[in-house]
Design an enzyme around this catalytic site. Structure first.
Site, PDB file in Angstrom:
ATOM      1  N   TRP A 108    -110.993 -40.065 -76.363  1.00  0.00           N
ATOM      2  CA  TRP A 108    -111.803 -40.368 -77.601  1.00  0.00           C
ATOM      3  C   TRP A 108    -111.854 -41.757 -77.831  1.00  0.00           C
ATOM      4  O   TRP A 108    -113.151 -42.302 -78.322  1.00  0.00           O
ATOM      5  CB  TRP A 108    -110.832 -39.824 -78.708  1.00  0.00           C
ATOM      6  CG  TRP A 108    -110.908 -38.537 -78.978  1.00  0.00           C
ATOM      7  CD1 TRP A 108    -110.040 -37.268 -78.713  1.00  0.00           C
ATOM      8  CD2 TRP A 108    -112.133 -37.379 -79.140  1.00  0.00           C
ATOM      9  NE1 TRP A 108    -110.349 -36.120 -78.474  1.00  0.00           N
ATOM     10  CE2 TRP A 108    -111.818 -36.038 -78.809  1.00  0.00           C
ATOM     11  CE3 TRP A 108    -113.449 -37.783 -79.028  1.00  0.00           C
ATOM     12  CZ2 TRP A 108    -112.677 -35.026 -78.646  1.00  0.00           C
ATOM     13  CZ3 TRP A 108    -114.464 -36.554 -79.381  1.00  0.00           C
ATOM     14  CH2 TRP A 108    -113.884 -35.100 -79.204  1.00  0.00           C
ATOM     15  N   ASP A 178    -108.813 -44.492 -85.459  1.00  0.00           N
ATOM     16  CA  ASP A 178    -109.206 -43.202 -85.459  1.00  0.00           C
ATOM     17  C   ASP A 178    -107.974 -42.418 -85.486  1.00  0.00           C
ATOM     18  O   ASP A 178    -107.064 -42.215 -84.621  1.00  0.00           O
ATOM     19  CB  ASP A 178    -109.814 -42.890 -84.251  1.00  0.00           C
ATOM     20  CG  ASP A 178    -110.363 -41.493 -83.831  1.00  0.00           C
ATOM     21  OD1 ASP A 178    -109.847 -40.497 -84.732  1.00  0.00           O
ATOM     22  OD2 ASP A 178    -111.002 -41.217 -82.568  1.00  0.00           O
ATOM     23  N   LYS A 202    -108.388 -30.736 -87.671  1.00  0.00           N
ATOM     24  CA  LYS A 202    -107.380 -30.812 -86.978  1.00  0.00           C
ATOM     25  C   LYS A 202    -106.013 -30.739 -87.575  1.00  0.00           C
ATOM     26  O   LYS A 202    -105.340 -29.663 -87.585  1.00  0.00           O
ATOM     27  CB  LYS A 202    -107.226 -32.082 -86.110  1.00  0.00           C
ATOM     28  CG  LYS A 202    -107.982 -31.993 -84.648  1.00  0.00           C
ATOM     29  CD  LYS A 202    -109.062 -32.676 -84.621  1.00  0.00           C
ATOM     30  CE  LYS A 202    -110.122 -32.503 -83.365  1.00  0.00           C
ATOM     31  NZ  LYS A 202    -110.533 -33.634 -83.084  1.00  0.00           N
TER      32      LYS A 202
HETATM   33  C1  LIG Z   1    -111.748 -34.470 -82.544  1.00  0.00           C
HETATM   34  C2  LIG Z   1    -111.636 -35.983 -82.414  1.00  0.00           C
HETATM   35  C3  LIG Z   1    -112.581 -36.620 -82.747  1.00  0.00           C
HETATM   36  C4  LIG Z   1    -114.132 -36.002 -82.604  1.00  0.00           C
HETATM   37  O1  LIG Z   1    -114.276 -35.562 -84.072  1.00  0.00           O
HETATM   38  P1  LIG Z   1    -115.554 -34.721 -84.568  1.00  0.00           P
HETATM   39  O2  LIG Z   1    -115.245 -34.636 -85.919  1.00  0.00           O
HETATM   40  O3  LIG Z   1    -115.731 -33.528 -83.576  1.00  0.00           O
HETATM   41  O4  LIG Z   1    -116.886 -35.831 -84.316  1.00  0.00           O
HETATM   42  C5  LIG Z   1    -112.676 -37.849 -82.489  1.00  0.00           C
HETATM   43  N1  LIG Z   1    -111.359 -38.364 -82.382  1.00  0.00           N
HETATM   44  C6  LIG Z   1    -110.276 -37.884 -82.184  1.00  0.00           C
HETATM   45  C7  LIG Z   1    -109.015 -38.576 -81.867  1.00  0.00           C
HETATM   46  C8  LIG Z   1    -110.401 -36.554 -82.203  1.00  0.00           C
HETATM   47  O5  LIG Z   1    -109.377 -35.763 -81.943  1.00  0.00           O
END
Ligand SMILES: *Cc1c(COP(=O)(O)O)cnc(C)c1O
Length: 365
Positions: A108, A178, A202
């Site tokens: 990511w 993030d 998530k």
């Molecule tokens: C799932 C995830 C993303 C991407 O998220 P989307 O909402 O699908 O764009 C980015 N960073 C991390 C750490 C993730 O787990």
């Protein structure tokens, strides 16, 4: 495989939601707040939805301890959308032109780094790519710039199962985090980063809404090319309603926040998350069949990755766990092996059932 009951769902995202949240949504589906319509079918500018919206923001502010100096934006486009929006909104603050530093600890943060290259100088300050993203490079080896606008890191790498134990120390530089896969799972000091962002799918609710928490003084520096819907200051000025917001996702996230408050908030859920992760990792560590390959200090509490030392057993492991109602344990294709995502909504009983199954499988192997 079909089921006539709820499974223990270890999916990485979209992920399991608390049953009470789903039941409440179901009970209000045909008639929300006596309007004779669902929340999906009414105006986002109506007084009922606006009241809900304010309450959602208020609950999130309470749960995370977000000070007034930070704006909460509820946007669309997911974490990946913000991978573009963040450089467009912030990179211009670089001292010698648009620039940002990246700590790459998994797939990511690597994606974030690559996307940012379109908008300015993206500097790779550290990477654990050579360690197959099983660790976080030693702080002493980071090459942080003095002229970058910010340092980007991914607090929890969902695919590798690597988590920063705390906010990284970057010598007073501006941090962007993030938190897509560990938001609301542990206590954080919001003031330690300028921007926190992540999708809801998530650890909060369904996909469709992206939470961006941004320090107010960091808005208003966007590049002129920034699309209006990605411009934080334009979204802030319209309460994130520059265009039609994802009303159902916001409503569901709000139910998720109420559920978390009823659990005792982040402090209480953090304890449970720690307990769930400890249970699984201590089982893995004593096993002769399974292994986790992440540096112990950086093991994720949310996404527990593991491998069967005899990979020829993978198919049987997945088929049998699935049949036992322990679903979605296959690791991400980029990482291989297995992964159990144990977000806030996964009860301790789910992890206990998984450990029992794994113990039994090992005995029979
Ligand atoms: C799932 C995830 C993303 C991407 O998220 P989307 O909402 O699908 O764009 C980015 N960073 C991390 C750490 C993730 O787990």
């Amino acid at each position: 495989m079909t089921f006539d009951r709820r499974i223990f769902n270890f999916a990485a995202g979209p992920a399991a939601l608390p049953e009470v949240v789903l039941k409440q949504a179901a009970s209000e589906m045909l008639n929300w707040q006596g309007l004779g319509a669902s929340v999906m079918e009414v105006s986002h500018r109506g007084k009922e939805f606006m009241a809900l919206y304010e309450e959602v923001l208020h609950d999130l502010r309470t749960l995370m301890g977000i000070p007034d100096s930070y704006e909460i934006l509820l946007l669309q486009g997911g974490g990946l959308g913000q991978n573009a929006a963040i450089p467009m909104n912030l990179m211009a603050l670089g001292k010698n032109g648009p620039k940002a530093d990246f700590l790459v600890t998994g797939i990511w943060s690597e994606k974030s780094y690559k996307e940012a290259e379109k908008y300015g100088a993206a500097h790779l300050a550290a990477t654990s790519a050579l360690e197959i993203f099983n660790t976080i490079p030693d702080e002493a080896s980071w090459s942080l710039s003095d002229d970058a606008a910010y340092v980007h890191y991914c607090a929890n790498e969902t695919i590798g199962g690597v988590e920063f134990p705390g906010v990284p120390e970057v010598g007073g530089r501006l941090l962007v985090a993030d938190i897509s896969s560990n938001i609301l799972s542990r206590e954080i000091d919001v003031t330690k980063c300028g921007v926190w962002f992540g999708g809801a799918q998530k650890n909060i609710g369904p996909s469709g809404v992206t939470i961006v928490i941004v320090r107010k003084d960091l808005m208003g520096h966007s590049m002129s090319i920034t699309p209006s819907i990605w411009d934080w200051s334009k979204q802030a000025a319209t309460q994130s309603m520059l265009n039609t917001p994802p009303t159902f996702s916001i409503y569901m996230a709000g139910l998720g926040f109420k559920w978390l408050l009823a659990q005792g908030g982040v402090q209480a859920i953090e304890k449970q998350n720690q307990e769930k992760a400890n249970l699984l990792y201590s089982f893995l560590d004593q096993s002769s069949l399974y292994e986790n390959r992440v540096t112990k200090a950086y093991r994720s509490r949310m996404n527990v990755t593991f491998f069967l030392k005899d990979e020829s057993l993978n198919a049987a492991f997945l088929a049998q766990s699935n049949a036992a109602g322990l679903v979605a344990l296959r690791g991400h294709k980029a990482a291989g092996g297995m992964r159990a995502s144990i977000y806030n909504a996964m009860p301790l009983e789910g992890v206990q059932a998984l450990v029992e199954f794994m113990r039994d499988f090992e005995r029979r192997a």
